[in-house]
Design an enzyme around this catalytic site. Structure first.
Site, PDB file in Angstrom:
ATOM      1  N   GLU A 297      34.462  -8.808 -22.379  1.00  0.00           N
ATOM      2  CA  GLU A 297      33.878  -8.398 -20.552  1.00  0.00           C
ATOM      3  C   GLU A 297      32.398  -9.764 -20.285  1.00  0.00           C
ATOM      4  O   GLU A 297      31.628  -8.756 -19.960  1.00  0.00           O
ATOM      5  CB  GLU A 297      33.936  -7.903 -20.476  1.00  0.00           C
ATOM      6  CG  GLU A 297      34.963  -6.685 -20.988  1.00  0.00           C
ATOM      7  CD  GLU A 297      35.607  -5.357 -20.457  1.00  0.00           C
ATOM      8  OE1 GLU A 297      34.775  -4.494 -19.686  1.00  0.00           O
ATOM      9  OE2 GLU A 297      36.617  -4.887 -20.230  1.00  0.00           O
TER      10      GLU A 297
ATOM     11  N   GLU B 204      42.805  -5.490 -24.215  1.00  0.00           N
ATOM     12  CA  GLU B 204      42.377  -3.603 -23.550  1.00  0.00           C
ATOM     13  C   GLU B 204      43.311  -3.604 -22.341  1.00  0.00           C
ATOM     14  O   GLU B 204      43.875  -4.326 -21.742  1.00  0.00           O
ATOM     15  CB  GLU B 204      40.832  -3.369 -22.352  1.00  0.00           C
ATOM     16  CG  GLU B 204      39.779  -3.427 -23.696  1.00  0.00           C
ATOM     17  CD  GLU B 204      38.968  -3.164 -23.363  1.00  0.00           C
ATOM     18  OE1 GLU B 204      38.252  -2.739 -22.662  1.00  0.00           O
ATOM     19  OE2 GLU B 204      37.631  -3.449 -24.191  1.00  0.00           O
TER      20      GLU B 204
HETATM   21  C1  GBH Z   1      36.095  -1.614 -20.420  1.00  0.00           C
HETATM   22  O1  GBH Z   1      35.918  -2.493 -19.307  1.00  0.00           O
HETATM   23  C2  GBH Z   1      35.855  -1.872 -21.182  1.00  0.00           C
HETATM   24  O2  GBH Z   1      35.551  -3.058 -22.506  1.00  0.00           O
HETATM   25  C3  GBH Z   1      35.316  -0.381 -22.311  1.00  0.00           C
HETATM   26  O3  GBH Z   1      34.454  -0.357 -23.637  1.00  0.00           O
HETATM   27  C4  GBH Z   1      35.858   0.547 -21.556  1.00  0.00           C
HETATM   28  O4  GBH Z   1      35.717   1.814 -22.029  1.00  0.00           O
HETATM   29  C5  GBH Z   1      36.674   0.441 -20.227  1.00  0.00           C
HETATM   30  O5  GBH Z   1      36.777  -0.465 -19.707  1.00  0.00           O
HETATM   31  C6  GBH Z   1      37.194   1.497 -19.419  1.00  0.00           C
HETATM   32  O6  GBH Z   1      36.200   1.806 -18.601  1.00  0.00           O
HETATM   33  O7  GBH Z   1      31.637   2.406 -11.266  1.00  0.00           O
HETATM   34  O8  GBH Z   1      34.428   2.052 -11.253  1.00  0.00           O
HETATM   35  O9  GBH Z   1      33.235   0.077 -10.635  1.00  0.00           O
HETATM   36  C7  GBH Z   1      36.919  -2.484 -18.197  1.00  0.00           C
HETATM   37  C8  GBH Z   1      36.138  -3.565 -17.156  1.00  0.00           C
HETATM   38  C9  GBH Z   1      34.785  -3.390 -15.176  1.00  0.00           C
HETATM   39  C10 GBH Z   1      35.761  -1.380 -15.980  1.00  0.00           C
HETATM   40  C11 GBH Z   1      33.893  -2.624 -14.302  1.00  0.00           C
HETATM   41  C12 GBH Z   1      34.573  -0.556 -15.327  1.00  0.00           C
HETATM   42  C13 GBH Z   1      33.370  -0.717 -13.416  1.00  0.00           C
HETATM   43  C14 GBH Z   1      33.893   0.572 -13.079  1.00  0.00           C
HETATM   44  N1  GBH Z   1      35.277  -2.637 -16.575  1.00  0.00           N
HETATM   45  N2  GBH Z   1      34.251  -1.042 -13.744  1.00  0.00           N
HETATM   46  S1  GBH Z   1      33.131   1.010 -11.271  1.00  0.00           S
END
Ligand code: GBH
EC number: 3.2.1.21
Length: 444
Positions: free
Chosen positions: A167, A351
């Site tokens: 990512e 994912e």
């Molecule tokens: C994934 O990212 C990750 O690869 C993983 O490590 C993680 O555990 C999983 O998601 C679940 O979150 O504060 O609401 O704006 C996914 C993409 C994009 C998820 C940014 C979190 C920000 C959350 N991510 N997002 S928010």
């Protein structure tokens, strides 16, 4: 049952995913400090200032955890390697205990008939390198490629597939512009550098691994579908800007050797000198493209701080992360990615999953909502395949409840419940449903 394996081609891969810092327990095995350790220690950054020092203690419990992967019937397991566990100073002398751990982990997968799918970097930058600017330092591409050579020199002969960096948007934007993840900066110049360097590091490491004779190399991108809050030209422009910064920038760099115009309009003055020259490296061919998909976002224009957009509350049912459940976004991304960027290159959904409170009652977790979420997203994958997209696999995030970064241990994404006091594992209803779905029918 959320789906049936028989609905997919025989060689379609079902897997589950985790990452090193989120499950291993970083205090064990001579690992060096990472920028997540320091970020979490600073009050206000992480819920209850929790960190990955113990996490799920997977470092000691990996055999039992891989038994869970095997018993569910998964074909493969997507894990990541901690740079600071392998190279405590980020460069220089490897930590033999760290190399031995990933060696044991790999052999334990193979012993169970599970294909190892490694991601080299899932967010824990060694502090020694973070102190030198981390992703903002142009040398990071070389540092990362050197790390790739060291760890792949040990386990690369047994990997089914390799991804470079998990990512890039999170590594760059979420961490250097929004300040939500380590190193917690809010600086557009640092962000622009990180956006570019993360792709340069991906390409440099890919070249290094090719030179070692490795194949099945890929990249993993997170994608969030964007919808404009209204039909107004301003909101539509905000949507396109979000889509450019979040989704298109990284794909476009790797697959087209160019950055999208709607991003360059704001970003160009901040990119490092000579950035165009790096596209030869950034476009080093990959064998597959990974997509991580969870949700969509509704975006409106604002006169506020650049890049001039804000999120608007959406109407759909939400997960415990407050993310709208929108399976059609996965379908649309699969169609668009193949049509505009990757063509015949295989795509993996690396994912997909959801968070829920998941309380234990009577020794059970009845996460019916997660079974529904999986059913609807797997159906979206199947639909994209019917429309000709070469999707070759689907990985559930995540095997275990784990360290959810800035949200600590509060948000549970696991198919398996983890009690963070006793560290006991309990498969949830979704785990059992998947195990039934993944059974291979006897062709008699
Ligand atoms: C994934 O990212 C990750 O690869 C993983 O490590 C993680 O555990 C999983 O998601 C679940 O979150 O504060 O609401 O704006 C996914 C993409 C994009 C998820 C940014 C979190 C920000 C959350 N991510 N997002 S928010």
């Amino acid at each position: 049952m959320p789906f049936r394996r028989a609905d997919f081609p025989d060689d379609f891969l079902f897997g589950t995913a985790t990452s090193s810092y989120q499950i291993e327990g970083h205090q064990f095995g001579g690992a060096g400090q990472t920028h997540w350790d320091t970020f979490a220690a600073t009050p206000g950054n992480v819920l209850r200032a929790e960190n990955g020092a113990l996490a799920c203690d997977h470092y000691h419990r990996y055999e039992a955890d891989l038994d869970l992967v095997q018993t569910a019937g998964f074909d493969c397991y997507r894990f990541s390697t901690s740079w600071a566990r392998v190279l405590p100073e980020g460069r220089g002398t490897p930590n033999p205990e760290g190399l031995d751990f990933y060696d044991r982990l790999t052999d334990a997968m193979l012993a169970r008939g599970i294909k190892p799918c490694v991601t080299l970097y899932h967010w824990e930058m060694p502090s020694a390198l973070a102190d030198r600017g981390g992703w903002t330092n142009p040398d990071v591409a070389k540092w990362f490629a050197d790390f790739a050579e060291v760890i792949m020199g040990r386990i690369g002969d047994r990997m089914h597939s390799v991804a470079t960096i998990n990512e890039p948007w999170c590594v760059a934007w979420l961490s250097h512009f929004e300040g939500i993840h380590a190193p917690g900066l809010r600086d557009i110049r640092a962000t622009a550098r990180a956006m570019h360097h993360v792709l340069k590091a991906h390409g440099t490491a890919t070249q290094a691994m090719r030179a070692m004779g490795m194949n099945n190399l890929g990249a993993v991108f997170n994608m969030e579908w964007a919808k404009a809050a209204s039909d107004s030209a301003a909101d539509e422009a905000a949507r396109a800007r979000f889509d450019g910064y979040y989704n298109r920038f990284y794909l476009s760099g790797v697959f087209k050797g160019a950055y999208p115009a709607e991003v360059l309009a704001g970003l160009e003055p901040h990119l490092p000198h000579g950035w165009q020259d790096d596209f030869a490296t950034i476009t080093t061919p990959v064998d597959w493209c990974g997509i991580n998909y969870y949700t969509r976002r509704i975006v409106a224009a604002t006169d506020g701080a650049w890049p001039s957009l804000r999120d608007v509350e959406g109407p759909l049912p939400k997960t415990y992360m407050d993310w709208e459940i929108y399976p059609d976004g996965l379908y649309q991304f699969l169609i668009r990615t193949a049509a505009e960027y990757t063509g015949d290159t295989p795509i993996l959904v690396t994912e997909n999953g959801m968070a829920a409170p998941d309380p234990m009652t009577g020794g059970k977790v009845e996460d019916t909502h997660r079974i529904d979420y999986i059913r609807d997203h797997v159906a979206a994958v199947r639909r994209a395949m019917d429309d000709g997209v070469p999707v070759k696999g689907y990985f559930l995030w995540s095997l275990l409840d784990n360290y959810e970064w800035a949200l600590g241990y509060e948000k549970r994404f696991g198919l398996v419940h983890v009690d963070f006091d006793s560290l006991e594992r309990t498969p949830k209803a979704s785990y059992h449903a998947l195990a039934r779905a993944l059974e291979r029918q006897d062709h008699g």
